[in-house]
Motif scaffolding. Structure first.
Motif, short mmCIF file in Angstrom:
data_model
loop_
_atom_site.label_atom_id
_atom_site.label_comp_id
_atom_site.label_asym_id
_atom_site.label_seq_id
_atom_site.Cartn_x
_atom_site.Cartn_y
_atom_site.Cartn_z
N GLU A 667 0.86 -1.18 0.00
CA GLU A 667 0.00 0.00 0.00
C GLU A 667 0.90 1.23 0.00
O GLU A 667 1.98 1.22 0.61
CB GLU A 667 -0.90 0.03 1.24
CG GLU A 667 -2.00 -1.02 1.24
CD GLU A 667 -2.91 -0.88 2.44
OE1 GLU A 667 -3.04 0.25 2.96
OE2 GLU A 667 -3.47 -1.90 2.86
N PRO A 668 0.44 2.27 -0.65
CA PRO A 668 1.27 3.48 -0.67
C PRO A 668 1.56 3.98 0.74
O PRO A 668 0.67 4.07 1.58
CB PRO A 668 0.41 4.48 -1.45
CG PRO A 668 -0.46 3.63 -2.31
CD PRO A 668 -0.75 2.40 -1.51
N GLY A 669 2.85 4.30 1.03
CA GLY A 669 3.26 4.82 2.32
C GLY A 669 3.45 3.77 3.39
O GLY A 669 3.87 4.09 4.51
N LYS A 670 3.15 2.48 3.10
CA LYS A 670 3.27 1.42 4.11
C LYS A 670 4.26 0.34 3.72
O LYS A 670 4.30 -0.73 4.31
CB LYS A 670 1.91 0.78 4.36
CG LYS A 670 0.90 1.75 4.97
CD LYS A 670 -0.41 1.04 5.29
CE LYS A 670 -1.40 1.99 5.93
NZ LYS A 670 -2.68 1.32 6.27
N GLY A 671 5.08 0.62 2.75
CA GLY A 671 6.10 -0.34 2.36
C GLY A 671 5.55 -1.43 1.45
O GLY A 671 4.36 -1.48 1.12
N SER A 672 6.43 -2.32 1.04
CA SER A 672 6.07 -3.40 0.11
C SER A 672 6.64 -4.73 0.62
O SER A 672 7.70 -4.76 1.25
CB SER A 672 6.61 -3.10 -1.29
OG SER A 672 6.13 -1.87 -1.77
N THR A 673 5.94 -5.80 0.28
CA THR A 673 6.43 -7.14 0.60
C THR A 673 6.30 -8.00 -0.64
O THR A 673 5.20 -8.18 -1.18
CB THR A 673 5.64 -7.79 1.75
OG1 THR A 673 5.69 -6.93 2.89
CG2 THR A 673 6.23 -9.15 2.10
N PHE A 674 7.44 -8.51 -1.11
CA PHE A 674 7.45 -9.44 -2.24
C PHE A 674 7.53 -10.86 -1.68
O PHE A 674 8.47 -11.20 -0.95
CB PHE A 674 8.64 -9.16 -3.16
CG PHE A 674 8.46 -7.95 -4.01
CD1 PHE A 674 7.90 -8.05 -5.28
CD2 PHE A 674 8.84 -6.68 -3.55
CE1 PHE A 674 7.74 -6.92 -6.08
CE2 PHE A 674 8.67 -5.56 -4.34
CZ PHE A 674 8.11 -5.67 -5.60
#
Length: 679
Positions: A667-674
């Motif tokens: 989510e924008p502003g909450k980081g990413s998880t691949f």
């Protein structure tokens, strides 16, 4: 001696129950009359010798008559012997009365009533009434003779005595008539019951029996009832004369019968013992015996046996035929190279072949009579039963492709043909099944489908790739072409400063094209050129990737968290390091202005316990609507960032080549998880 006497005094037996009864009564009367003259003659010799010769003459005549009648009876002239017996007996008392005291003598007063009773017993009430009337007429004649002085009488008035006999004789006859009528009706009812019993015996396959057992343990049948004659072909008398039960047992079953007798001698019941016996026509009959001991408490021994014998010959023949049929079927089934079986309507296995035995890992005796639920796992059994019912209800053959679980735990693809089995009347009585292992063919089909799907995906990707390449390579070519025109103008104008600037732009466009071509070449190699797969720890891959990206990590001040859970993976070591390197590089690159940049690397187990690897950051994040687009060729969400935009495309291709998949949660502003998996 005892048996001789029993045979001597035994009356003859007839099919007609009434005739047998008459012979029985006459036999008793004659033997009684044979013994009666003995004390009669002895009395006169001892106490009235003056009349001894007369008594001897009467006795001798009576014995001759009675013995003669007994001979007739033995020759089965029952009716003739009965008539002669009554006639001679009546004549004897008539002569005795006429030569003694007439109606006042004992022959008249006692003899005639006796004859009336005997006539009633042998011939019934009407005969008794007739003899009674004849006796009264005879007495009337004696009275007339008395009045004329023809008979020497006692002082009592003869007419008075005759009048008394007029009351006594008819009364006795009436009583005898009523008695015989009652007996006759009882016999008719008994005969009717006997007829019903015979009718039941005709349709029954059982008979009952009773035997006596002597002190030596020898049993002798004394009564049988039911379908005895139907089962044995003998009358009871013929059967007994031919040796009875012991004379008809099959030699191979003598020991079995002896064991049954030992049980009975121990006061134990015999239940369902199966014995073979010979019938009158020489055929072998299978009989199931139920026997109950009659125990003598006084002598503490087996005194008798009562029981029943059931004819199971047809059942045994059917079992033998079924066994022979099954053996033939088994021989046929065993010559079928595929898995084959027969089932009944309840899906119980009737016969299977060796291939079936190998598949389920059981012995034949543990399969026959069992259902699919007794042999296979529930899901498979439910599926097989459903198919069976469809064939049974439709009466049509079914062709199926399904999986079968081998006893080793491996699943095989089989091509199954299920056919309804009919009886002579056209009713479905079961199913026949043949299953051929098509695992190799099915794998080839699945592989072909996979390759087709992969080819279609690659064609689609190639189409997108061609479009992207033509678009992205066109940009530097346009730049180069445009600035070449500027170079020509600058050279003609002698403006070398601008010439140098335009030349720099051409170099940059050429460098960009070189990067694009290099990345495209790298992408094309994935899946075609792979290093030898090795088994390597995931922790080792992470550490090498971190070393390669150490410069970016240090420059941005990113904190790395990784806890090695000890997972091992198998694949191309270099390519797997490349996956982690690209994901870590992306995480660092898109941290934004995060004051405490963090990258977490690890793995979580899925429902089956297999690891799902992840690379997580607390950077700027990505809008979920771009979660698929970012894996496309040259798709850059931020055109100001360095790189060609092919990195995640390479990652996705490498993961898929290793049998896994990759996806994004962000989510924008909450980081990413691949997240990604590897087979």
């Amino acid at each position: 001696m005892k048996e001789f006497l029993q045979r001597l005094i035994a009356p003859p037996v007839f099919e007609d129950e009434n005739k047998t009864h008459q012979a029985y009564l006459l036999n008793i009367i004659l033997w009684t009359l044979i013994f009666v003259p003995v004390p009669y003659v002895l009395y006169y010799f001892l106490f009235a010798p003056q009349f001894a010769m007369r008594a001897l003459t009467q006795g001798a005549f009576g014995e001759i008559v009675n013995i003669s009648l007994l001979v007739l009876l033995r020759r089965k002239y029952v009716q003739t012997a009965s008539i002669l017996q009554v006639a001679f007996f009546w004549m004897f008392f008539t002569v005795s009365s006429a030569t003694e005291n007439g109606v006042q003598g004992l022959p008249y007063l006692l003899g005639y009533p006796l004859v009336i009773v005997i006539a009633g017993i042998l011939f019934g009430g009407r005969a008794a009434m007739g003899v009674s009337a004849l006796s009264l007429l005879s007495g009337l004649g004696m009275v007339v003779a008395d009045h004329r002085g023809g008979i020497a009488l006692s002082e009592t008035d003869a007419l008075t005595t005759w009048v008394v006999s007029m009351v006594i004789f008819p009364l006795g006859a009436v009583l005898q008539y009523l008695s015989s009528r009652t007996v006759k009706r009882a016999l008719e009812r008994a005969q009717l019951s006997e007829e019903k019993y015979r009718l039941i015996s005709r349709v029954s396959t059982d008979y009952t029996f009773e035997s006596v057992v002597d002190r030596e343990g020898n049993a002798k049948a004394i009564w049988v009832g039911g379908a005895f004659a139907k089962m044995t072909g003998y009358s009871f008398e013929e059967y007994s004369a031919k040796g009875g039960w012991y004379g008809h047992i099959h030699p191979d079953d003598l020991e079995k019968d002896a064991e049954d007798m030992r049980k009975l001698s121990s006061n134990e019941e015999v239940i369902g013992s199966e014995i073979r016996t010979f019938a009158k026509d020489g055929t072998i009959r299978w009989e199931r015996v139920f026997a109950h001991p009659i125990w003598s408490k006084e002598e503490n021994r087996l005194a008798g046996i009562i029981g029943a014998v059931q004819d199971i010959t047809e059942q045994k023949q059917a079992e033998a035929l079924l066994k022979e049929t099954l053996l033939r079927q088994a021989a046929i089934l065993d010559n079928i190279p595929d898995i084959a079986w027969l089932k009944d309507l309840d899906s119980r296995y009737i016969a299977v072949n060796e291939e079936f035995v190998k598949a389920c890992g059981r012995k034949i005796k543990d399969i026959i009579g069992k259902t699919d639920h007794d042999i296979w796992e529930k899901d498979f059994a439910d599926h097989y039963r459903k198919d069976d019912l469809r064939v049974i209800q439709s009466g049509q053959r079914a062709y199926l492709e399904e999986t079968m679980l081998h006893h080793t735990g491996l699943e095989h693809w089989v091509e199954t043909i299920k056919t309804p089995m009919f009886n002579a009347t056209g009713e479905v009585i079961g199913t026949i099944g043949i299953a051929r292992n098509i695992t190799g063919r099915k794998r080839a089909e699945l592989e072909r489908e996979r390759l087709i799907a992969e080819l279609e995906a690659k064609n689609a990707e190639l189409e997108r790739f061609t479009y992207t390449v033509s678009h992205d390579l066109k940009s530097p070519l346009v730049t180069i072409t445009g600035f070449l025109n500027y170079l020509e103008k600058d050279a003609r104008a002698g403006d070398f400063d601008k010439f140098q600037s335009d030349l720099q732009r051409i170099h940059q466009a050429a460098d960009k094209m070189q990067v694009l071509l290099r990345d495209l070449l790298e992408l094309s190699r994935i899946g075609r050129l792979m290093n030898e797969p090795v088994e390597i720890g995931f922790g080792e891959i992470v550490r090498e990737a971190l070393e390669m990206t150490a410069g970016q990590i240090k420059a941005r001040g990113v904190r790395i968290e990784f806890e090695d859970a000890g997972h091992n993976v198998r694949g191309d070591r270099i390519r797997l390091i490349e996956v982690l390197q690209n994901l870590i590089d992306n995480a660092v690159k898109f941290m934004g202005d995060q004051p405490n940049p963090l990258v977490r690397i690890g793995a979580n187990p899925d429902e089956g316990g297999k690891p799902i690897f992840f690379v997580q950051d607390n950077g700027v994040g990505i809008d979920p609507k771009f979660s698929e687009r970012i894996f496309g060729l040259f798709n850059k969400l931020d055109t100001n960032t360095p790189g060609s935009g092919i990195g995640l495309t390479l990652v996705k291709r490498i993961v898929e080549v290793h049998g896994g998949k990759i996806w994004l949660e962000s989510e924008p502003g909450k980081g990413s998880t691949f997240y990604f998996t590897l087979s």
